[in-house]
Design a protein around this motif. Sequence first.
Motif, PDB file in Angstrom:
ATOM      1  N   ALA A  28      44.449  39.025  41.407  1.00  0.00           N
ATOM      2  CA  ALA A  28      44.071  39.692  42.656  1.00  0.00           C
ATOM      3  C   ALA A  28      42.552  39.655  42.807  1.00  0.00           C
ATOM      4  N   VAL A  29      42.105  39.409  44.047  1.00  0.00           N
ATOM      5  CA  VAL A  29      40.681  39.230  44.336  1.00  0.00           C
ATOM      6  C   VAL A  29      40.262  40.168  45.464  1.00  0.00           C
ATOM      7  N   ARG A  30      39.102  40.781  45.297  1.00  0.00           N
ATOM      8  CA  ARG A  30      38.527  41.596  46.361  1.00  0.00           C
ATOM      9  C   ARG A  30      37.013  41.414  46.351  1.00  0.00           C
ATOM     10  N   ASP A  31      36.434  41.193  47.538  1.00  0.00           N
ATOM     11  CA  ASP A  31      34.987  41.032  47.679  1.00  0.00           C
ATOM     12  C   ASP A  31      34.433  39.969  46.737  1.00  0.00           C
ATOM     13  N   GLY A  32      35.178  38.892  46.549  1.00  0.00           N
ATOM     14  CA  GLY A  32      34.698  37.776  45.751  1.00  0.00           C
ATOM     15  C   GLY A  32      34.858  37.918  44.257  1.00  0.00           C
ATOM     16  N   SER A  33      35.413  39.050  43.813  1.00  0.00           N
ATOM     17  CA  SER A  33      35.577  39.286  42.379  1.00  0.00           C
ATOM     18  C   SER A  33      37.039  39.477  42.017  1.00  0.00           C
ATOM     19  N   VAL A  34      37.355  39.147  40.781  1.00  0.00           N
ATOM     20  CA  VAL A  34      38.695  39.394  40.256  1.00  0.00           C
ATOM     21  C   VAL A  34      38.844  40.899  40.010  1.00  0.00           C
ATOM     22  N   VAL A  35      39.907  41.494  40.533  1.00  0.00           N
ATOM     23  CA  VAL A  35      40.130  42.927  40.316  1.00  0.00           C
ATOM     24  C   VAL A  35      41.335  43.191  39.415  1.00  0.00           C
ATOM     25  N   ARG A  36      42.225  42.199  39.284  1.00  0.00           N
ATOM     26  CA  ARG A  36      43.352  42.399  38.374  1.00  0.00           C
ATOM     27  C   ARG A  36      43.956  41.054  37.991  1.00  0.00           C
ATOM     28  N   VAL A  37      44.306  40.935  36.714  1.00  0.00           N
ATOM     29  CA  VAL A  37      45.020  39.775  36.177  1.00  0.00           C
ATOM     30  C   VAL A  37      46.225  40.334  35.439  1.00  0.00           C
ATOM     31  N   ASP A  38      47.413  40.031  35.942  1.00  0.00           N
ATOM     32  CA  ASP A  38      48.581  40.727  35.402  1.00  0.00           C
ATOM     33  C   ASP A  38      49.850  39.957  35.766  1.00  0.00           C
ATOM     34  N   SER A  39      50.969  40.605  35.570  1.00  0.00           N
ATOM     35  CA  SER A  39      52.248  40.032  36.003  1.00  0.00           C
ATOM     36  C   SER A  39      52.288  40.021  37.526  1.00  0.00           C
ATOM     37  N   ALA A  40      53.123  39.153  38.076  1.00  0.00           N
ATOM     38  CA  ALA A  40      53.276  39.099  39.530  1.00  0.00           C
ATOM     39  C   ALA A  40      53.749  40.445  40.068  1.00  0.00           C
ATOM     40  N   TYR A  41      54.608  41.128  39.311  1.00  0.00           N
ATOM     41  CA  TYR A  41      55.126  42.422  39.732  1.00  0.00           C
ATOM     42  C   TYR A  41      53.999  43.436  39.890  1.00  0.00           C
ATOM     43  N   GLU A  42      53.106  43.517  38.891  1.00  0.00           N
ATOM     44  CA  GLU A  42      52.025  44.504  38.937  1.00  0.00           C
ATOM     45  C   GLU A  42      51.002  44.165  40.012  1.00  0.00           C
ATOM     46  N   VAL A  43      50.651  42.892  40.125  1.00  0.00           N
ATOM     47  CA  VAL A  43      49.652  42.488  41.115  1.00  0.00           C
ATOM     48  C   VAL A  43      50.181  42.689  42.534  1.00  0.00           C
TER      49      VAL A  43
END
Length: 519
Positions: A28-43
């Motif tokens: 998941a990305v917000r404002d050009g930065s990665v905010v979460r790296v996880d399972s598809a379910y969590e993201v």
Amino acid sequence: MTTPADRVFTNADVHTLADPDETREAVAVRDGSVVRVDSAYEVDFLVGATTDVVDCGGRTLLPGFVDAHTHMLQLGQYQVYADLSDAESLDDAVATLDADAPRDREWLLGFGWDESAWPEGRYLTREDLDAVSDEEPVAALRVDMHTAAVNSVALDALDVDPSDPDVRTENGEPTGVLVEGAVDPLWDVTEADREEARELLSAARDYAHEHGVTAVHDMVRESPAPRVYRELDLADELDLRVRINYWTDHLDSLADAGLASNHGSEFVRVGAVKSFTDGSFGGRTAKLSEPYADADASDADAESDGRGEWVVDPDELQGFVDRADDLGMQFTAHAIGDEAIDAALDAYESTEAPGDARHRVEHVELVTDEQVERFADLGVVASCQPNFLQWAQPDGLYDQRLGEARRKQSNRYRALLDAGVNLAFSSDTMPMDPLLGVSLAASAPAEGQRLSVTEALRAYTLGGAYAGFDEDRMGTVEAGKHADLVVLDGDPWRVDPEAIRDVDVAMTVVDGNVVYDDR
């Protein structure tokens, strides 16, 4: 309430390339930065009404590649002028140059030829290029950019002095082959102006994106490139993170402007100060402790005992290093032969904290056991080009220049990494293709050259980031870092190492934005 992501990359085989490498399903990305790296379910919990969801189709997602030593103007020239890198013979190179060099420019130019695999086994010469034109100046730059061939018109235009030791002659007459310092006037007369530099850098940026490169360390000498980069950055048109490594010619200007390494914006930053020590194996000008195996083939050997030459001698290098270090600048020294590597390490050893400054040696092609230990002890970065292993095969360029024993001791990535040396990979534009480099490193002919796939990928991502003080900004797929990513059509871990070079880039992402999409 959780703030939704701007963009989510899902249905992916995400490799963080952190230590240890971990695999996930979505980013998941917000404002050009990665905010979460996880399972598809969590993201999926970060998907909102305006979130752009990108289905990666089960492809492999990695941090974007960092090319820690490249020449972007020259890469652009490969796209705009005649690209000779695929020529399979001397005649093929001449025909390609004749057909593809734009005729609406003052010089007819070609780039990237490599005679080491040609059946003729020799350099292009004046006579060869006279066949392209006997009225316009013609020049063809060898792949190493330390050697050029020019036609008769160009010899006159450059006012070449046959007594110059860097001008190759036969019976006292120039052959059209120029090396090292004799190539400098050619670079001067063909230097791009701002308008052409923008064209070339834009073409090079697009090529980088097509190959998954999201950040470069560009070696810049007396060109409009720094200004053009900043203009593109201010116009939000750069879409590539650029670390500018300035030549020693720029030391006074850097001092007057009060600049130091790492100054700049999120996209354009001041890098290191760059200098040569020696030349290249292709030109037989890299500085060796023992003579070249084919020393008699070069008419420069009488000047150098067949061991190459200093482009910048050790005393001059020491002066450059001391001044740059005093200014708070990182330093990076081109050193290919073992004698040149000693000169670079000696210069760094005299500085207060070479490891903290992250001083670098570029290329490191013929390194000894003692020098490997010195790299580790000093904390000096080894900035290497795994694509050079294309010349480390039996009967290749290294065999021709160095002989079998030294060929097997070239490009010792395994030894450097095992000693704890910070290893950064790059292309030097020969060619810019990280997956080719990874493929060659993972399938290298000698054990001392060979890395695992993970190690090679990490050298081309986190290794390059470290070499540019950027390990907290890029180099792995982790929350808080820039969303600079590459999506591959194949899995480098699931194919034969020699087949990694055939894996295609499906998508490149810079600052969370998709800048190349070939899905």
